[in-house]
Design an enzyme around this catalytic site. Structure first.
Site, PDB file in Angstrom:
ATOM      1  NE  ARG A   1      38.378  11.802  39.776  1.00 59.84           N
ATOM      2  CZ  ARG A   1      38.567  10.495  39.617  1.00 59.84           C
ATOM      3  NH1 ARG A   1      38.181   9.665  40.576  1.00 59.84           N
ATOM      4  NH2 ARG A   1      39.109  10.025  38.525  1.00 59.84           N
TER       5      ARG A   1
ATOM      6  CE  LYS B   1      40.645  34.105  44.536  1.00 58.14           C
ATOM      7  NZ  LYS B   1      41.341  35.354  44.178  1.00 58.14           N
TER       8      LYS B   1
ATOM      9  CD  GLU C   1      45.683  40.626  51.419  1.00 56.55           C
ATOM     10  OE1 GLU C   1      44.556  41.098  51.164  1.00 56.55           O
ATOM     11  OE2 GLU C   1      46.398  40.094  50.541  1.00 56.55           O
TER      12      GLU C   1
ATOM     13  CE  LYS D   1      38.763  36.142  50.907  1.00 51.69           C
ATOM     14  NZ  LYS D   1      40.173  35.748  50.922  1.00 51.69           N
TER      15      LYS D   1
ATOM     16  CD  GLU E   1      39.177  36.058  41.660  1.00 46.79           C
ATOM     17  OE1 GLU E   1      39.586  36.290  42.807  1.00 46.79           O
ATOM     18  OE2 GLU E   1      39.901  35.708  40.725  1.00 46.79           O
TER      19      GLU E   1
ATOM     20  NE  ARG F   1      36.950  34.930  46.376  1.00 51.71           N
ATOM     21  CZ  ARG F   1      37.036  33.705  46.855  1.00 51.71           C
ATOM     22  NH1 ARG F   1      36.065  32.833  46.627  1.00 51.71           N
ATOM     23  NH2 ARG F   1      38.084  33.326  47.566  1.00 51.71           N
TER      24      ARG F   1
ATOM     25  CG  ASN G   1      42.147  39.414  42.563  1.00 44.54           C
ATOM     26  OD1 ASN G   1      42.806  38.635  43.232  1.00 44.54           O
ATOM     27  ND2 ASN G   1      41.114  39.034  41.827  1.00 44.54           N
TER      28      ASN G   1
ATOM     29  CG  HIS H   1      46.328  40.629  45.238  1.00 46.56           C
ATOM     30  ND1 HIS H   1      45.809  41.599  46.063  1.00 46.56           N
ATOM     31  CD2 HIS H   1      46.452  39.520  46.004  1.00 46.56           C
ATOM     32  CE1 HIS H   1      45.627  41.099  47.277  1.00 46.56           C
ATOM     33  NE2 HIS H   1      46.019  39.843  47.268  1.00 46.56           N
TER      34      HIS H   1
ATOM     35  CG  HIS I   1      49.991  37.904  42.660  1.00 46.68           C
ATOM     36  ND1 HIS I   1      48.814  37.323  42.254  1.00 46.68           N
ATOM     37  CD2 HIS I   1      49.988  37.827  44.017  1.00 46.68           C
ATOM     38  CE1 HIS I   1      48.128  36.926  43.314  1.00 46.68           C
ATOM     39  NE2 HIS I   1      48.828  37.226  44.388  1.00 46.68           N
TER      40      HIS I   1
ATOM     41  CG  HIS J   1      50.566  37.707  49.501  1.00 47.75           C
ATOM     42  ND1 HIS J   1      50.542  37.769  48.120  1.00 47.75           N
ATOM     43  CD2 HIS J   1      49.299  37.995  49.916  1.00 47.75           C
ATOM     44  CE1 HIS J   1      49.313  38.061  47.719  1.00 47.75           C
ATOM     45  NE2 HIS J   1      48.553  38.201  48.776  1.00 47.75           N
TER      46      HIS J   1
END
Length: 366
Positions: A120, A142, A184, A226, A236, A240, A244, A247, A251, A264
């Site tokens: 956990r 993330k 990026e 960042k 997010e 934030r 993206n 993306h 993606h 990526h």
């Protein structure tokens, strides 16, 4: 040494210094009483830096198990995560034992997800060795793995306890990996700082050629931005989401090509060009600013999209995008150089027009 504080609920530091890999053991020891760890890397990166990091850990009294994965996005899977759980159990990791991610974004995302879910949640340390990981994925917590229907659909927010970035590790990167990370860096400049963007217009060639001073400056500027975003919106729910940019389509391109064709950043670079054109068509971005953005993106270079990819295929993958709202697709669109908005749903007609131009390699994608 550059030290950047990330002030989240569980704050941590990003340390940027040449040679800091040799201090991994003592720095980890300053944070944890436990002396068991799992070092996760891919086979290529481990061949370059693994023994050096392992030696630093062992000399500081760490009992360290090592897990090596195959390089590439296809290793970001539940199957690979399952193997790492087994190795963590075999190594006797308890709730105070850290997972250490040595490598690029794939290693960091995967190892971070394992740390977030094993027992956990246990600590983890990011040791990014690619430009993309140093400027982006190692900071912010993330973590996740991919699903055949979409990228990063399975994951958790789990902040690292420490990030150690050695600019010297970027000197071993091939040109493709520098271009991958440059995407990026450019993303950060477009959405945050017109002065950073102008700096990149002057220094992009040095960055792509591996100039150490340029790379170190790009990493520090990107991480400072960042860190400021993450500490205001850790999970997010607000600002934030601007990170993206590029993306949504990026993606979709990765998923539509089975995570085998694009790195990526290569996919995000195309996604940013598409989002910029979409913003121009909808009157949200003036043509001069769009032209400057597209010109900088073209200097990095677009990787060709394989034949057979259709607008319908990309739209299908976008329907599984995490940012969607019901059936509506949401995009981050630039509104000026240094500014962007997390938009209301875009109109389908200009979106299809942009996807058509993208796949035909015309207009801003020529």
């Amino acid at each position: 040494m550059t030290v950047i504080n990330v002030k989240t609920g569980r704050g941590y530091q990003v340390m940027i210094r040449e040679g800091i890999l040799d201090e991994l053991g003592p720095l980890a020891g300053s944070l944890f009483d436990a002396r068991r760890a799992l070092l996760v890397s891919d086979t290529r990166v481990y061949g370059l830096y693994g023994e050096r990091c392992l030696r630093s850990l062992q000399e500081s009294g760490w009992q360290t198990a090592v897990s090596r994965i195959r390089p590439g996005e296809r290793s970001k899977s539940l199957a690979t995560a399952g193997r790492l759980y087994n190795e963590a159990l075999a190594a006797g990791l308890d709730r105070h034992s850290p997972v250490i991610a040595l490598g690029g974004g794939v290693v960091g995302d995967l190892a971070g997800y394992v740390a977030a879910t094993y027992l956990r949640g246990i600590p983890f340390i990011q040791v990014p060795t690619t430009l993309l990981a140093q400027v982006d994925s190692s900071v912010g917590g993330k973590t996740g793995v991919n699903h055949p229907r979409g990228k990063n659909l399975i994951g958790a927010f789990h902040q690292p306890s420490l990030v150690l970035s050695d600019p010297a590790s970027l000197g071993t990167l091939p040109p493709q990996q520098l271009r991958n990370g440059a995407a990026e860096v450019i993303k950060t400049a477009i959405i945050s700082d017109e002065h950073f963007f102008a700096w990149l217009e002057k220094n992009l060639s040095g960055l792509l050629q591996g100039d150490t001073a340029v790379l170190a400056e790009a990493v520090a500027r990107s991480v400072r931005f960042k860190a400021a975003v993450v500490q205001h919106d850790e999970r997010e729910s607000g600002s934030r989401r601007l990170l993206n940019f590029g993306h949504t389509i990026g993606h979709a391109l990765e998923a539509a090509t089975g995570y085998r064709h694009f790195l990526h950043g290569e996919a995000v670079l195309i996604g940013m060009a598409a989002a910029t054109e979409l913003s121009r068509l909808q009157g949200r971005l003036d043509s001069d600013s769009a032209g400057r953005i597209q010109a900088l993106l073209r200097r990095v270079g677009f990787r060709p999209i394989p034949a057979g990819i259709t607008p319908e295929m990309l739209l299908e993958k976008m329907r599984y995008d995490k940012k969607r709202r019901g059936e509506e697709l949401i995009f981050v669109l630039p509104t000026a150089i240094g500014s962007a908005d997390y938009t209301a749903p875009v109109d389908p007609e200009p979106l299809l027009q942009v996807l058509g131009s993208l796949l035909q390699g015309c207009g801003p994608f020529a």
